[in-house]
Design a protein around this motif. Sequence first.
Motif, PDB file in Angstrom:
ATOM      1  N   ASP A  60      65.072  55.970 133.158  1.00 16.65           N
ATOM      2  CA  ASP A  60      64.887  55.080 134.469  1.00 16.65           C
ATOM      3  C   ASP A  60      65.346  55.761 135.481  1.00 16.65           C
ATOM      4  O   ASP A  60      66.627  55.369 135.693  1.00 16.65           O
ATOM      5  N   ALA A  61      64.928  56.378 136.424  1.00 18.21           N
ATOM      6  CA  ALA A  61      65.688  57.178 137.681  1.00 18.21           C
ATOM      7  C   ALA A  61      65.861  56.173 138.708  1.00 18.21           C
ATOM      8  O   ALA A  61      66.673  56.277 139.438  1.00 18.21           O
ATOM      9  N   GLY A  62      64.954  54.970 138.643  1.00 19.41           N
ATOM     10  CA  GLY A  62      64.975  53.830 139.755  1.00 19.41           C
ATOM     11  C   GLY A  62      65.980  52.903 139.488  1.00 19.41           C
ATOM     12  O   GLY A  62      66.853  53.021 138.410  1.00 19.41           O
ATOM     13  N   PRO A  63      66.174  52.139 140.503  1.00 22.20           N
ATOM     14  CA  PRO A  63      67.324  51.025 140.624  1.00 22.20           C
ATOM     15  C   PRO A  63      66.927  50.061 139.186  1.00 22.20           C
ATOM     16  O   PRO A  63      65.655  49.538 139.059  1.00 22.20           O
ATOM     17  N   ARG A  64      67.886  49.664 138.617  1.00 23.40           N
ATOM     18  CA  ARG A  64      67.690  48.862 137.220  1.00 23.40           C
ATOM     19  C   ARG A  64      67.403  47.447 137.767  1.00 23.40           C
ATOM     20  O   ARG A  64      67.897  46.969 138.854  1.00 23.40           O
ATOM     21  N   ILE A  65      66.499  46.837 137.071  1.00 19.99           N
ATOM     22  CA  ILE A  65      66.073  45.412 137.452  1.00 19.99           C
ATOM     23  C   ILE A  65      67.217  44.639 137.123  1.00 19.99           C
ATOM     24  O   ILE A  65      67.981  44.520 136.223  1.00 19.99           O
ATOM     25  N   GLY A  66      67.848  43.713 138.250  1.00 17.68           N
ATOM     26  CA  GLY A  66      68.767  42.868 138.116  1.00 17.68           C
ATOM     27  C   GLY A  66      70.069  43.222 139.063  1.00 17.68           C
ATOM     28  O   GLY A  66      70.983  42.486 139.076  1.00 17.68           O
ATOM     29  N   ASP A  67      70.163  44.538 139.034  1.00 13.55           N
ATOM     30  CA  ASP A  67      71.126  45.035 140.161  1.00 13.55           C
ATOM     31  C   ASP A  67      71.675  44.512 141.177  1.00 13.55           C
ATOM     32  O   ASP A  67      72.579  44.269 141.525  1.00 13.55           O
ATOM     33  N   ALA A  68      70.457  44.109 141.897  1.00 12.10           N
ATOM     34  CA  ALA A  68      70.701  43.696 143.437  1.00 12.10           C
ATOM     35  C   ALA A  68      71.137  42.294 143.071  1.00 12.10           C
ATOM     36  O   ALA A  68      72.225  41.772 143.905  1.00 12.10           O
ATOM     37  N   PRO A  69      70.684  41.573 142.313  1.00 17.09           N
ATOM     38  CA  PRO A  69      71.319  40.168 142.316  1.00 17.09           C
ATOM     39  C   PRO A  69      72.573  40.056 141.744  1.00 17.09           C
ATOM     40  O   PRO A  69      73.412  39.110 142.364  1.00 17.09           O
ATOM     41  N   ARG A  70      73.026  40.934 140.847  1.00 19.49           N
ATOM     42  CA  ARG A  70      74.284  41.019 140.521  1.00 19.49           C
ATOM     43  C   ARG A  70      75.215  41.392 141.425  1.00 19.49           C
ATOM     44  O   ARG A  70      76.335  41.034 141.627  1.00 19.49           O
ATOM     45  N   ARG A  71      74.885  42.407 142.270  1.00 19.64           N
ATOM     46  CA  ARG A  71      75.725  42.967 143.282  1.00 19.64           C
ATOM     47  C   ARG A  71      76.019  41.678 144.511  1.00 19.64           C
ATOM     48  O   ARG A  71      77.265  41.492 144.757  1.00 19.64           O
ATOM     49  N   MET A  72      74.851  40.976 144.778  1.00 22.17           N
ATOM     50  CA  MET A  72      74.958  39.862 145.614  1.00 22.17           C
ATOM     51  C   MET A  72      75.770  38.643 144.979  1.00 22.17           C
ATOM     52  O   MET A  72      76.678  37.927 145.737  1.00 22.17           O
ATOM     53  N   ALA A  73      75.942  38.529 143.647  1.00 26.85           N
ATOM     54  CA  ALA A  73      76.673  37.434 143.034  1.00 26.85           C
ATOM     55  C   ALA A  73      78.107  37.886 142.969  1.00 26.85           C
ATOM     56  O   ALA A  73      78.955  37.073 143.241  1.00 26.85           O
ATOM     57  N   VAL A  74      78.496  39.270 142.845  1.00 21.35           N
ATOM     58  CA  VAL A  74      79.679  39.537 143.018  1.00 21.35           C
ATOM     59  C   VAL A  74      80.353  39.605 144.379  1.00 21.35           C
ATOM     60  O   VAL A  74      81.467  39.264 144.613  1.00 21.35           O
ATOM     61  N   ALA A  75      79.455  39.851 145.416  1.00 17.45           N
ATOM     62  CA  ALA A  75      79.959  39.726 146.722  1.00 17.45           C
ATOM     63  C   ALA A  75      80.194  38.293 146.989  1.00 17.45           C
ATOM     64  O   ALA A  75      81.020  37.959 148.062  1.00 17.45           O
ATOM     65  N   ALA A  76      79.314  37.418 146.574  1.00 17.30           N
ATOM     66  CA  ALA A  76      79.674  35.887 146.796  1.00 17.30           C
ATOM     67  C   ALA A  76      80.971  35.631 146.216  1.00 17.30           C
ATOM     68  O   ALA A  76      81.738  34.878 146.654  1.00 17.30           O
ATOM     69  N   GLU A  77      81.234  36.050 144.887  1.00 16.71           N
ATOM     70  CA  GLU A  77      82.510  35.957 144.304  1.00 16.71           C
ATOM     71  C   GLU A  77      83.755  36.317 145.210  1.00 16.71           C
ATOM     72  O   GLU A  77      84.535  35.820 145.298  1.00 16.71           O
ATOM     73  N   ASP A  78      83.467  37.776 145.691  1.00 18.54           N
ATOM     74  CA  ASP A  78      84.691  38.162 146.699  1.00 18.54           C
ATOM     75  C   ASP A  78      84.854  37.288 147.846  1.00 18.54           C
ATOM     76  O   ASP A  78      86.006  37.228 148.070  1.00 18.54           O
ATOM     77  N   VAL A  79      83.930  36.549 148.477  1.00 18.65           N
ATOM     78  CA  VAL A  79      84.184  35.991 149.355  1.00 18.65           C
ATOM     79  C   VAL A  79      84.739  34.592 149.192  1.00 18.65           C
ATOM     80  O   VAL A  79      85.882  34.187 149.689  1.00 18.65           O
TER      81      VAL A  79
END
Length: 202
Positions: free
Chosen positions: A7-26
């Motif tokens: 799968d060369a495209g973005p993996r399902i769930g990557d964007a939500p995971r990044r958003m969750a990590v960013a929220a945790e960082d804040v």
Amino acid sequence: MTEAFVDAGPRIGDAPRRMAVAAEDVELVVSLARGDREALGELYDRHGAPMLALGMKLLRDRGEAQEILHDVFLEAWKHAGDYDPSRGAVRTWLMLRMRSRCLDRIKSAARSRTSSAGEQLERVVGAAPAAAADHTDAQRVHGALAELPDDQRKVLELGYFAGLSCSEMAEELSIPIGTVKSRMHAAMKKLRATFSAGRLEG
């Protein structure tokens, strides 16, 4: 034979995971602003490695990069309350601070090289052009520099007035470092002889 599916495209769930990590960082920065030391350690674990890599890329010195990394996290500790999530992610905030401090260190080192080189040149000729005791001394300096062979004058200009190191001059001129040093030595020897003779005549 069945070929493996890639799968060369973005993996399902990557964007939500990044958003969750960013929220945790804040949340960690908010906790940091309240004096939570554990939050500082967590931020270091999350972002310290890429920040160190950036510092080493800019400074080419692991020790200096580690020193600045430590300073940046101390700044983050002191100024966590200034962080504004609307202006970017926590990692961006930290990486920009790291980059800024590294560039400050590079500029400071360049100024130091230029200053020390200028002092050395002053000791050889007796006075730098900008600080010559009188117009005659200034003319003598410029005249002596003009009489140098082009290759020797060039290394003086790059080393003493532009603040480049021997390795940087070698790269700029596409010559070995040993050649840079020999040209610099020859140029300084000629300047020293010129000004010694001038003082005797004076």
